[in-house]
Structures are given as structure tokens and as C-alpha cells.
Design a protein around this motif. Structure first.
Motif, PDB file in Angstrom:
ATOM      1  N   ARG A  55      -3.088 -33.656  27.152  1.00  0.00           N
ATOM      2  CA  ARG A  55      -3.861 -34.482  27.506  1.00  0.00           C
ATOM      3  C   ARG A  55      -2.993 -35.847  28.078  1.00  0.00           C
ATOM      4  NH1 ARG A  55      -7.539 -33.067  23.374  1.00  0.00           N
ATOM      5  NH2 ARG A  55      -8.985 -31.626  24.178  1.00  0.00           N
ATOM      6  N   GLU A  56      -2.222 -36.229  27.248  1.00  0.00           N
ATOM      7  CA  GLU A  56      -1.369 -37.221  27.874  1.00  0.00           C
ATOM      8  C   GLU A  56      -0.566 -37.127  29.154  1.00  0.00           C
ATOM      9  OE1 GLU A  56      -1.484 -40.714  26.779  1.00  0.00           O
ATOM     10  OE2 GLU A  56      -3.313 -40.124  25.707  1.00  0.00           O
ATOM     11  N   ALA A  57       0.106 -35.869  28.870  1.00  0.00           N
ATOM     12  CA  ALA A  57       0.639 -35.292  30.247  1.00  0.00           C
ATOM     13  C   ALA A  57       0.049 -35.290  31.366  1.00  0.00           C
ATOM     14  CB  ALA A  57       1.538 -34.087  29.770  1.00  0.00           C
ATOM     15  N   MET A  58      -1.222 -34.601  31.279  1.00  0.00           N
ATOM     16  CA  MET A  58      -2.104 -34.652  32.256  1.00  0.00           C
ATOM     17  C   MET A  58      -2.550 -36.006  32.729  1.00  0.00           C
ATOM     18  SD  MET A  58      -3.153 -31.365  33.236  1.00  0.00           S
ATOM     19  CE  MET A  58      -4.867 -31.343  33.635  1.00  0.00           C
ATOM     20  N   LYS A  59      -2.766 -36.721  31.913  1.00  0.00           N
ATOM     21  CA  LYS A  59      -3.239 -38.189  32.548  1.00  0.00           C
ATOM     22  C   LYS A  59      -2.008 -38.796  33.325  1.00  0.00           C
ATOM     23  CE  LYS A  59      -4.718 -40.710  29.078  1.00  0.00           C
ATOM     24  NZ  LYS A  59      -4.760 -41.569  27.984  1.00  0.00           N
ATOM     25  N   GLU A  60      -0.670 -38.451  33.012  1.00  0.00           N
ATOM     26  CA  GLU A  60       0.464 -39.102  33.643  1.00  0.00           C
ATOM     27  C   GLU A  60       0.552 -38.256  34.886  1.00  0.00           C
ATOM     28  OE1 GLU A  60       5.345 -38.972  32.742  1.00  0.00           O
ATOM     29  OE2 GLU A  60       3.681 -38.607  31.302  1.00  0.00           O
TER      30      GLU A  60
END
Length: 105
Positions: A55-60
């Protein structure tokens, strides 16, 4: 994948770049979810990334203009998340314009 926009984009983490490569490698409409990606990585016996890391990578990737997600009501009234992915911001904009008439994006 564009070297200029992704591989040599040093503002993106290696985790985000790996997720983008993974998402681009799956067929359109493949039903890939954060949960499924986390499961596949853990089930393969490798280190794997958890749902939070994905999810953090998707946000990025969303912040970089390489991923866009929309929600709409599906056939049975349930919410459906659609994710559009491209290796360039320009490609994502084009993809979203192409999807708009059919999916209500």
C-alpha cells in the motif's frame, strides 16, 4: 518500461519501482489486489512484502502519476476498485481518457 521516467527516477523507491514492474506484467483485468500480491510473494517462499508495504508503494506510485485508482458501483451494487497503471504520467493520462467512456472514471 521507460528508463527515463521510471528506472532513472531516483525519487521513487526501489520498492515502488518493483511494484510498478509487477503490476505492468499482469494482464488487464487480472483481478490483482494488494492482498493477492502479498499472498503470492509470501507463498513463493521468498522474503515477500506485506500488505502495508505494498500500500505504501502504491501511494508513492499514485503521487508520481503512474497509478490511478477509482471506485464505482459494480453490477450487484458493490463497490469495485479499478486501477490504471502506466510507466509514464502521459501514458496514464491517455489510459484514463480511454477508460472514461466505458467505466465512468
Amino acid at each position: 518500461m521507460s528508463n527515463r521516467d521510471v528506472a532513472q527516477n531516483y525519487a521513487l523507491s526501489l520498492k515502488a519501482k518493483g511494484l510498478l514492474l509487477t503490476l505492468l506484467s499482469h494482464p488487464d483485468g487480472g483481478g490483482m489486489t494488494t492482498e493477492r500480491l502479498a499472498y503470492l510473494h509470501k507463498a513463493s517462499g521468498g522474503k515477500g512484502e506485506g500488505e502495508h508495504a505494498i500500500r505504501e508503494a502504491m501511494k508513492e506510485l499514485r503521487a508520481a502519476g503512474l497509478v490511478a485508482q477509482t471506485r464505482s458501483k459494480g453490477e450487484r451494487g458493490r463497490w469495485v476498485m479499478t486501477t490504471a497503471v502506466s510507466d509514464t504520467p502521459e501514458g496514464l493520462a491517455l489510459l484514463l481518457r480511454q477508460l472514461a467512456p466505458t467505466s465512468g472514471i
